[in-house]
Design a protein around this motif. Structure first.
Motif, PDB file in Angstrom:
ATOM      1  N   HIS A 178      55.901 -58.074   7.909  1.00 30.35           N
ATOM      2  CA  HIS A 178      54.913 -57.268   7.278  1.00 30.35           C
ATOM      3  C   HIS A 178      55.636 -56.358   6.216  1.00 30.35           C
ATOM      4  O   HIS A 178      54.903 -55.923   5.089  1.00 30.35           O
ATOM      5  CB  HIS A 178      54.217 -56.375   8.448  1.00 30.35           C
ATOM      6  N   LEU A 224      55.426 -68.510  11.001  1.00 24.96           N
ATOM      7  CA  LEU A 224      54.105 -68.330  10.196  1.00 24.96           C
ATOM      8  C   LEU A 224      54.040 -69.580   9.013  1.00 24.96           C
ATOM      9  O   LEU A 224      53.769 -69.122   7.916  1.00 24.96           O
ATOM     10  CB  LEU A 224      53.799 -67.156   9.660  1.00 24.96           C
ATOM     11  N   ASN A 232      51.375 -71.462   8.293  1.00 23.47           N
ATOM     12  CA  ASN A 232      50.116 -71.621   7.293  1.00 23.47           C
ATOM     13  C   ASN A 232      50.227 -70.470   6.401  1.00 23.47           C
ATOM     14  O   ASN A 232      49.949 -70.765   5.201  1.00 23.47           O
ATOM     15  CB  ASN A 232      48.883 -71.272   8.293  1.00 23.47           C
ATOM     16  N   GLU A 233      50.605 -69.401   6.740  1.00 23.32           N
ATOM     17  CA  GLU A 233      50.693 -68.145   5.848  1.00 23.32           C
ATOM     18  C   GLU A 233      51.822 -68.668   4.593  1.00 23.32           C
ATOM     19  O   GLU A 233      51.398 -68.226   3.255  1.00 23.32           O
ATOM     20  CB  GLU A 233      51.299 -66.897   6.618  1.00 23.32           C
ATOM     21  N   ALA A 234      52.840 -69.297   5.132  1.00 23.07           N
ATOM     22  CA  ALA A 234      53.722 -69.838   4.121  1.00 23.07           C
ATOM     23  C   ALA A 234      53.325 -70.742   3.033  1.00 23.07           C
ATOM     24  O   ALA A 234      53.366 -70.716   1.818  1.00 23.07           O
ATOM     25  CB  ALA A 234      54.977 -70.156   4.647  1.00 23.07           C
ATOM     26  N   ARG A 265      56.486 -58.384   3.394  1.00 26.59           N
ATOM     27  CA  ARG A 265      55.140 -58.624   2.423  1.00 26.59           C
ATOM     28  C   ARG A 265      54.956 -57.337   1.584  1.00 26.59           C
ATOM     29  O   ARG A 265      54.573 -57.374   0.217  1.00 26.59           O
ATOM     30  CB  ARG A 265      53.899 -59.059   3.120  1.00 26.59           C
ATOM     31  N   TYR A 293      58.265 -66.070   5.915  1.00 29.45           N
ATOM     32  CA  TYR A 293      57.232 -66.614   6.659  1.00 29.45           C
ATOM     33  C   TYR A 293      57.475 -67.472   7.754  1.00 29.45           C
ATOM     34  O   TYR A 293      57.298 -67.636   8.967  1.00 29.45           O
ATOM     35  CB  TYR A 293      55.890 -66.982   5.782  1.00 29.45           C
ATOM     36  N   GLU A 353      49.930 -71.001   2.190  1.00 22.84           N
ATOM     37  CA  GLU A 353      49.109 -70.394   1.271  1.00 22.84           C
ATOM     38  C   GLU A 353      49.802 -69.622   0.232  1.00 22.84           C
ATOM     39  O   GLU A 353      49.441 -69.704  -1.067  1.00 22.84           O
ATOM     40  CB  GLU A 353      48.353 -69.356   2.190  1.00 22.84           C
ATOM     41  N   LEU A 354      50.837 -69.056   0.675  1.00 24.90           N
ATOM     42  CA  LEU A 354      51.613 -68.317  -0.453  1.00 24.90           C
ATOM     43  C   LEU A 354      52.414 -69.552  -1.469  1.00 24.90           C
ATOM     44  O   LEU A 354      52.287 -69.053  -2.579  1.00 24.90           O
ATOM     45  CB  LEU A 354      52.541 -67.402   0.072  1.00 24.90           C
TER      46      LEU A 354
END
Length: 486
Positions: A157, A186, A188-190, A160, A181, A192-193
């Motif tokens: 966090h 993480l 899925n977050e990676a 980010r 990420y 998306e980015l």
């Protein structure tokens, strides 16, 4: 300084990229004997050369720094870099504190190095806070280093926040956060980015694919690689060695043979070097797909082979039944290759899984610790027990287990039980089987082995009753594993 402007020494220092450590020491000696170290430029340049030298010469930088009466910013950055590079984090932070106390203002290079030395989240937060006060938050390398450092400490966090608050971001910053990420699981977050990135390069794809692979998303990693190929390199992006290694690992795990074979063809067609990681990954891929000839071709083409390369080839031969070839390759490794490690010995002990090779297994197990100083792990013990049990030396296998310096696991007892069944030692098998069921009550395969032991002893009714009781005891459902009709 004018008197030294045309000095051969100064000229050599300006060509520092081509200097060997021996030459650096000679230059240093020359500057001392000719009283040139009083010039800050010369002492600073020599300090920098020592600071970026291999670890064995690290103390030269440390000694020279203590003899500089008034170190400047360049000097502090050099010694902090040297300490950080040589895993002396506490000294890096100590020198950084001393620097602040002398009122020398750190720059972005200082902060970029210091954040790598922060071994706790609290120290990292303090350095970050100070950098914000001094206005260094816009430097691209510093932003990227912060993202990596916060991710390393699991504070994704914060990473980010650094990314979002930065007014200046490039592909390196984006890629660092993608890696962050992934390192925190993480994925899925990676992704998306990754999809939001305005620009991607080979490092970006490597970060995302390796992130998938490290987190067990092998098919997703291969699919992303296919997208890269389908889009013809995505505006000039070409797969680098790191990316190809990650994809090969995924191919190995899911058996994607055609994709792995394509990578090999790509390496050949583009004239790429069989570097250590890439070559070793190809060997591992081919041996686990049963293509020993292709693996051997890669092995022979590699100009440099490390212990991982030799170990991969030896283990590959062993798991494909080429036991004697694996042992011969190990003999060659002992003569011309690197020093074997614990992985190498898993390979050679695996190669001894024939009845006739139990003596060789014991010999190799002995030299592993006596000659190479390698403490045996549960895997090494397991290999020896397996070959002894397979060869019918079940009593010897039991004695070996009892001599182990670590607690035997269920797999080791299972190998012994299987050996008892295979060679008709039902009395020992009954004892081992009962113990194993107590040891691993939820492992259904152990019940089946014990059932076979009892069946061979003519006591099938006893075993069925015993097994039913155990199933009811541990599962609460008498039909969970067995539903025999007597």
């Amino acid at each position: 300084m004018s008197s030294t402007r045309h000095s051969p020494c100064l000229h050599l220092l300006q060509q520092w990229q081509n200097l060997t450590m021996k030459q650096i020491k000679q230059i240093h000696a020359h500057t001392i004997t000719n009283n040139l170290t009083r010039f800050s430029y010369i002492s600073s340049r020599i300090l920098a050369l020592y600071s970026f030298s291999p670890r064995s010469h690290f103390h030269y930088a440390e000694t020279l720094f203590t003899h500089i009466p008034n170190p400047n910013l360049f000097d502090y950055n050099s010694i902090i870099t040297s300490y950080t590079t040589n895993s002396q984090s506490h000294k890096s932070l100590s020198i950084f504190t001393k620097m602040l106390n002398t009122n020398i203002r750190p720059n972005s290079n200082t902060f970029t190095t210091v954040v790598k030395a922060c071994d706790t989240l609290s120290s990292l937060e303090q350095v970050f806070s100070l950098s914000m006060k001094l206005g260094n938050s816009s430097d691209l390398y510093f932003v990227s280093s912060l993202i990596i450092a916060f991710s390393k400490h699991g504070a994704i966090h914060f990473a980010r926040d650094v990314f979002d608050e930065s007014s200046n971001r490039n592909v390196v910053c984006w890629t660092s956060l993608v890696s962050g990420y992934c390192s925190c699981g993480l994925v899925n977050e990676a992704r998306e980015l990754f999809d939001e990135m305005p620009q991607r390069n080979d490092a970006s794809y490597s970060a995302m694919v390796s992130g998938y692979v490290k987190n067990g998303f092998f098919s997703e990693g291969i699919e992303l690689f296919r997208e890269l190929k389908k889009n013809k390199g995505c505006a000039g992006v070409k797969p680098n060695g790191t990316l190809l290694v990650s994809v090969l690992k995924a191919c190995t795990m899911v058996g994607a043979f055609e994709e792995g074979k394509w990578i090999h063809s790509y390496v050949e067609e583009n004239g790429l070097e069989y570097e250590l990681e890439l070559g070793t990954a190809l060997i591992d891929f081919y041996t686990k797909c049963g293509c020993l000839k292709s693996a051997e071709e890669v092995f022979e083409k590699m100009a440099v082979k490390d212990v991982a390369t030799w170990s991969a080839m030896i283990l590959g031969l062993a798991i494909n039944g080429n036991n004697l070839m694996a042992l011969k390759l190990f003999e060659k490794m002992e003569k011309v290759g690197p020093k074997p490690n614990e992985i190498t010995f898993i390979g050679v002990l695996t190669a001894c899984n024939r009845k006739s090779l139990f003596g060789e297994a014991l010999r190799l197990f002995g030299i592993m610790s006596e000659k190479y100083g390698i403490a045996p792990s549960i895997e090494h013990y397991g290999c020896v027990v397996d070959v002894l049990a397979r060869s019918g030396r079940v009593k010897k296998a039991l004695t070996f287990i009892e001599s182990m310096h670590i607690e035997p696991d269920g797999a080791i007892w299972g190998s012994l039980l299987n050996g008892c069944l295979l060679h008709g030692d039902f009395e020992l098998g009954q004892k081992v089987g009962k113990y194993l069921i107590e040891f691993e009550p939820q492992h259904s395969g152990r019940y089946i082995l014990l059932a076979n032991i009892y069946a061979n002893m003519g006591e099938i009714y006893e075993v069925l009753s015993h097994l039913r009781r155990k199933v009811e005891e541990f599962s609460g459902d008498k039909d969970a594993l067995f539903s025999f009709e007597i």
